[in-house]
Design a protein around this motif. Structure first.
Motif, PDB file in Angstrom:
ATOM      1  N   LEU A  87     -30.206  39.852  -6.783  1.00  0.00           N
ATOM      2  CA  LEU A  87     -29.306  39.445  -7.865  1.00  0.00           C
ATOM      3  C   LEU A  87     -27.843  39.569  -7.440  1.00  0.00           C
ATOM      4  CD1 LEU A  87     -30.856  40.915 -11.138  1.00  0.00           C
ATOM      5  CD2 LEU A  87     -29.981  38.590 -10.868  1.00  0.00           C
ATOM      6  N   ASP A  88     -27.521  40.696  -6.831  1.00  0.00           N
ATOM      7  CA  ASP A  88     -26.149  40.987  -6.424  1.00  0.00           C
ATOM      8  C   ASP A  88     -25.638  39.995  -5.377  1.00  0.00           C
ATOM      9  OD1 ASP A  88     -23.829  42.797  -6.500  1.00  0.00           O
ATOM     10  OD2 ASP A  88     -24.381  43.201  -4.416  1.00  0.00           O
ATOM     11  N   GLU A  89     -26.508  39.645  -4.411  1.00  0.00           N
ATOM     12  CA  GLU A  89     -26.086  38.781  -3.303  1.00  0.00           C
ATOM     13  C   GLU A  89     -26.162  37.289  -3.652  1.00  0.00           C
ATOM     14  OE1 GLU A  89     -28.363  39.849   0.136  1.00  0.00           O
ATOM     15  OE2 GLU A  89     -27.457  41.858   0.285  1.00  0.00           O
ATOM     16  N   TYR A  90     -27.258  36.881  -4.307  1.00  0.00           N
ATOM     17  CA  TYR A  90     -27.492  35.454  -4.511  1.00  0.00           C
ATOM     18  C   TYR A  90     -26.705  34.872  -5.677  1.00  0.00           C
ATOM     19  CZ  TYR A  90     -31.474  35.763  -1.257  1.00  0.00           C
ATOM     20  OH  TYR A  90     -32.273  35.938  -0.160  1.00  0.00           O
ATOM     21  N   CYS A  91     -26.239  35.731  -6.600  1.00  0.00           N
ATOM     22  CA  CYS A  91     -25.499  35.207  -7.752  1.00  0.00           C
ATOM     23  C   CYS A  91     -24.249  34.450  -7.324  1.00  0.00           C
ATOM     24  CB  CYS A  91     -25.142  36.338  -8.713  1.00  0.00           C
ATOM     25  SG  CYS A  91     -23.848  37.453  -8.105  1.00  0.00           S
ATOM     26  N   LYS A  92     -23.753  34.760  -6.117  1.00  0.00           N
ATOM     27  CA  LYS A  92     -22.536  34.103  -5.626  1.00  0.00           C
ATOM     28  C   LYS A  92     -22.745  32.620  -5.345  1.00  0.00           C
ATOM     29  CE  LYS A  92     -21.397  38.529  -3.542  1.00  0.00           C
ATOM     30  NZ  LYS A  92     -21.573  39.341  -2.335  1.00  0.00           N
ATOM     31  N   GLU A  99     -29.229  44.203 -17.404  1.00  0.00           N
ATOM     32  CA  GLU A  99     -28.154  45.065 -17.935  1.00  0.00           C
ATOM     33  C   GLU A  99     -27.318  45.658 -16.809  1.00  0.00           C
ATOM     34  OE1 GLU A  99     -29.789  48.064 -20.498  1.00  0.00           O
ATOM     35  OE2 GLU A  99     -30.705  46.581 -21.847  1.00  0.00           O
ATOM     36  N   ILE A 100     -27.989  46.163 -15.774  1.00  0.00           N
ATOM     37  CA  ILE A 100     -27.276  46.750 -14.627  1.00  0.00           C
ATOM     38  C   ILE A 100     -26.456  45.678 -13.922  1.00  0.00           C
ATOM     39  CG2 ILE A 100     -27.585  47.825 -12.358  1.00  0.00           C
ATOM     40  CD1 ILE A 100     -30.170  49.130 -13.581  1.00  0.00           C
ATOM     41  N   PHE A 101     -27.056  44.485 -13.752  1.00  0.00           N
ATOM     42  CA  PHE A 101     -26.350  43.383 -13.093  1.00  0.00           C
ATOM     43  C   PHE A 101     -25.079  43.026 -13.847  1.00  0.00           C
ATOM     44  CE2 PHE A 101     -25.550  38.790 -13.048  1.00  0.00           C
ATOM     45  CZ  PHE A 101     -25.225  38.607 -11.708  1.00  0.00           C
ATOM     46  N   LEU A 102     -25.148  42.920 -15.169  1.00  0.00           N
ATOM     47  CA  LEU A 102     -23.985  42.526 -15.970  1.00  0.00           C
ATOM     48  C   LEU A 102     -22.880  43.580 -15.941  1.00  0.00           C
ATOM     49  CD1 LEU A 102     -25.814  40.934 -19.036  1.00  0.00           C
ATOM     50  CD2 LEU A 102     -24.468  39.730 -17.301  1.00  0.00           C
ATOM     51  N   GLU A 103     -23.267  44.844 -15.836  1.00  0.00           N
ATOM     52  CA  GLU A 103     -22.265  45.916 -15.708  1.00  0.00           C
ATOM     53  C   GLU A 103     -21.447  45.749 -14.426  1.00  0.00           C
ATOM     54  OE1 GLU A 103     -24.297  49.642 -15.877  1.00  0.00           O
ATOM     55  OE2 GLU A 103     -24.972  49.355 -17.957  1.00  0.00           O
ATOM     56  N   HIS A 116     -21.208  42.801 -12.723  1.00  0.00           N
ATOM     57  CA  HIS A 116     -20.749  41.412 -12.549  1.00  0.00           C
ATOM     58  C   HIS A 116     -20.231  40.856 -13.878  1.00  0.00           C
ATOM     59  CE1 HIS A 116     -22.194  40.796  -8.402  1.00  0.00           C
ATOM     60  NE2 HIS A 116     -23.137  41.649  -8.743  1.00  0.00           N
ATOM     61  N   PRO A 117     -19.014  41.236 -14.254  1.00  0.00           N
ATOM     62  CA  PRO A 117     -18.431  40.755 -15.514  1.00  0.00           C
ATOM     63  C   PRO A 117     -18.165  39.250 -15.518  1.00  0.00           C
ATOM     64  CG  PRO A 117     -16.811  41.979 -14.226  1.00  0.00           C
ATOM     65  CD  PRO A 117     -18.117  42.163 -13.542  1.00  0.00           C
ATOM     66  N   GLU A 118     -18.288  38.608 -14.353  1.00  0.00           N
ATOM     67  CA  GLU A 118     -18.084  37.149 -14.287  1.00  0.00           C
ATOM     68  C   GLU A 118     -19.270  36.382 -14.868  1.00  0.00           C
ATOM     69  OE1 GLU A 118     -19.833  38.079 -10.112  1.00  0.00           O
ATOM     70  OE2 GLU A 118     -18.734  39.103 -11.727  1.00  0.00           O
ATOM     71  N   PHE A 119     -20.344  37.113 -15.203  1.00  0.00           N
ATOM     72  CA  PHE A 119     -21.514  36.491 -15.820  1.00  0.00           C
ATOM     73  C   PHE A 119     -21.694  37.009 -17.245  1.00  0.00           C
ATOM     74  CE2 PHE A 119     -22.532  35.543 -11.447  1.00  0.00           C
ATOM     75  CZ  PHE A 119     -23.287  34.379 -11.513  1.00  0.00           C
ATOM     76  N   LYS A 120     -22.299  36.171 -18.081  1.00  0.00           N
ATOM     77  CA  LYS A 120     -22.689  36.641 -19.425  1.00  0.00           C
ATOM     78  C   LYS A 120     -24.123  36.206 -19.707  1.00  0.00           C
ATOM     79  CE  LYS A 120     -21.285  32.754 -22.361  1.00  0.00           C
ATOM     80  NZ  LYS A 120     -20.548  32.332 -23.564  1.00  0.00           N
ATOM     81  N   LEU A 121     -24.828  37.049 -20.439  1.00  0.00           N
ATOM     82  CA  LEU A 121     -26.208  36.738 -20.826  1.00  0.00           C
ATOM     83  C   LEU A 121     -26.179  35.822 -22.048  1.00  0.00           C
ATOM     84  CD1 LEU A 121     -29.319  37.240 -20.620  1.00  0.00           C
ATOM     85  CD2 LEU A 121     -28.964  39.212 -22.124  1.00  0.00           C
ATOM     86  N   VAL A 122     -26.798  34.656 -21.907  1.00  0.00           N
ATOM     87  CA  VAL A 122     -26.840  33.692 -23.013  1.00  0.00           C
ATOM     88  C   VAL A 122     -28.112  33.862 -23.829  1.00  0.00           C
ATOM     89  CG1 VAL A 122     -26.836  31.227 -23.610  1.00  0.00           C
ATOM     90  CG2 VAL A 122     -25.427  32.066 -21.704  1.00  0.00           C
ATOM     91  N   ARG A 123     -29.245  34.025 -23.114  1.00  0.00           N
ATOM     92  CA  ARG A 123     -30.524  34.225 -23.803  1.00  0.00           C
ATOM     93  C   ARG A 123     -31.520  34.841 -22.842  1.00  0.00           C
ATOM     94  NH1 ARG A 123     -29.965  28.678 -22.790  1.00  0.00           N
ATOM     95  NH2 ARG A 123     -31.601  27.792 -21.467  1.00  0.00           N
ATOM     96  N   GLU A 124     -32.543  35.459 -23.394  1.00  0.00           N
ATOM     97  CA  GLU A 124     -33.620  36.011 -22.569  1.00  0.00           C
ATOM     98  C   GLU A 124     -34.925  35.918 -23.333  1.00  0.00           C
ATOM     99  OE1 GLU A 124     -33.121  40.206 -21.676  1.00  0.00           O
ATOM    100  OE2 GLU A 124     -32.363  40.614 -23.683  1.00  0.00           O
ATOM    101  N   LYS A 125     -36.029  35.914 -22.597  1.00  0.00           N
ATOM    102  CA  LYS A 125     -37.343  35.781 -23.222  1.00  0.00           C
ATOM    103  C   LYS A 125     -38.359  36.605 -22.439  1.00  0.00           C
ATOM    104  CE  LYS A 125     -38.597  31.718 -24.771  1.00  0.00           C
ATOM    105  NZ  LYS A 125     -39.081  30.306 -24.817  1.00  0.00           N
TER     106      LYS A 125
END
Length: 402
Positions: A336-341, A366-370, A372-381
């Motif tokens: 997540l940390d590396e590929y999100c770029k 949750e850990i990823f968003l803490e 990486h503030p450049e991302f926001k969670l829109v929805r999850e399932k």
């Protein structure tokens, strides 16, 4: 299931189980190998062997409790015979089954399963403790559902046909199916059959894919013409779905660390008529670095415990360990940390697993968003087997906002 009292079938069953339990082989591959090497077996024989292998693998711990000992290479015949005794089947009068006393088997079974859910559900103690810790009583519900064999589901390849046409074609070839209304491209087969020999499969009209898995690629909200990256593509089930959703327009990059998996993706893409897929082996960090800020959409179908697909892969519960799950969670966080770029600003990604554990799913996001503030969670399932009747999956849609 009625016993087919032919010794060669039981030899096939015990040899396959020996390789699964003691040579650490995968059940589906070992079964396929066994059936391929015995072409004279009829469809009834093959169904009997496949069902017996999967049932005994699934219920291994419960069978062992009913035997009063752990399975070993020396008592595999007794192990299989015990399973049939539990199902009130009359065993053939063979020397291998002489030690089995059905009354003793049932007595031991009741004593062991009445006081221990892990034995009754046939899972290791450590796994039961982990599941209860993460999901509470819901864990027991999910395990009970995943102890039922999964239905056979296929996905229509809309690059070549539509669902109703595929259904008619399969019926002509002797295979009945049912349309699943909540899954746009899915057909559930009335019974398991060798569908890979059908003309419909050879012509690339469908792929085998669980109904839950078929919801992941659409969750990415792709449009024709987009640049899409499937970062953990494997043999490409979801990349092929993405090609259909983008109508062969735009670019889809299938990445993986295993070249042999990507070679399989290429073969499948050719059969599917998926022309907008390119593959790249991740053989160094440079591959991902070169793709930074280029993708409209990124799919991270992450490595995971597989604790949502135990109905399909029952041997996984005997191969898993706490150490492996701890390791795979670190790998998920790293990916997540590396590929999100790879995602460009205003683009989006989906993080998905075939697990039902919050520690691999919501907690990872949750850990990823803490970090990486450049991302926001829109929805999850979270798809739970008890709610859908299919495999368990998690997916989170995250937008890159800066």
């Amino acid at each position: 299931m009625k016993i087919l009292a032919y010794k060669n079938l039981f030899i096939g069953i015990t040899e396959t189980l020996n390789n699964i339990f003691f040579n650490h082989k995968y059940a589906d591959r070992e079964l396929e190998k066994m059936l391929k090497s015995n072409k004279k077996w009829g469809s009834r024989d093959r169904a009997f062997i496949a069902e017996t292998v999967y049932d005994t693998v699934r219920w291994k711990r419960m069978i062992e409790a009913s035997m009063g000992k752990e399975v070993s290479p020396d008592n595999l015949w007794e192990f299989v015979g015990t399973w049939f005794s539990l199902n009130d089947e009359k065993l053939p009068y063979w020397d291998e089954f002489k030690k089995i006393d059905q009354r003793e088997v049932l007595k031991k079974n009741h004593a062991a399963t009445d006081r221990n859910f892990a034995v009754k559900a046939s899972i290791p103690d450590w796994l039961n403790q982990l599941g209860m810790k993460e999901l509470g009583k819901q864990w027991e519900t999910e395990i009970d559902v995943m102890n039922v064999p999964s239905p056979a589901v296929i996905r229509t390849n809309t690059l070549k046909t539509d669902r109703k046409t595929l259904q008619r074609k399969l019926k002509e070839e002797g295979i009945e199916s049912e349309i699943l209304s909540k899954y746009p491209d899915a057909l559930e087969l009335a019974q398991k059959a060798n569908i890979f020999k059908t003309e419909a499969f050879q012509n690339g009209w469908f792929e085998v894919q669980d109904a839950g898995s078929q919801l992941i690629s659409p969750y990415l909200n792709v449009q024709p013409g987009m640049r899409v990256v499937d970062a953990c593509a494997g043999a490409g089930g979801k990349a092929l779905h993405l090609a259909a959703l983008t109508e062969n327009k735009g670019q889809i990059y299938g990445l993986d660390i295993h070249e042999w998996k990507l070679l399989e993706l290429k073969k499948r893409a050719k059969r599917n008529g998926a022309q907008n897929i390119q593959t790249k082996v991740i053989d160094s960090s440079k591959v991902v670095k070169k793709m930074e800020n280029t993708a409209d959409r990124l799919l991270i179908d992450a490595p995971c415990s597989g604790l949502g697909v135990l109905s399909r892969n029952p041997d996984a519960k005997w191969k898993l360990s706490q150490e492996f799950i701890d390791s795979v969670k670190k790998e998920q966080a790293k990916i997540l940390d590396e590929y999100c770029k790879i995602v460009k600003v205003s683009g989006a990604m989906v993080y998905a697993t075939c697990s039902i554990l919050p520690s691999e799913n919501q907690n990872q996001v949750e850990i990823f968003l803490e970090n990486h503030p450049e991302f926001k969670l829109v929805r999850e399932k979270q798809l739970l087997p008890s709610q859908t009747g299919f495999d368990g999956f998690y997916m989170a849609y995250l937008e890159r906002i800066s």
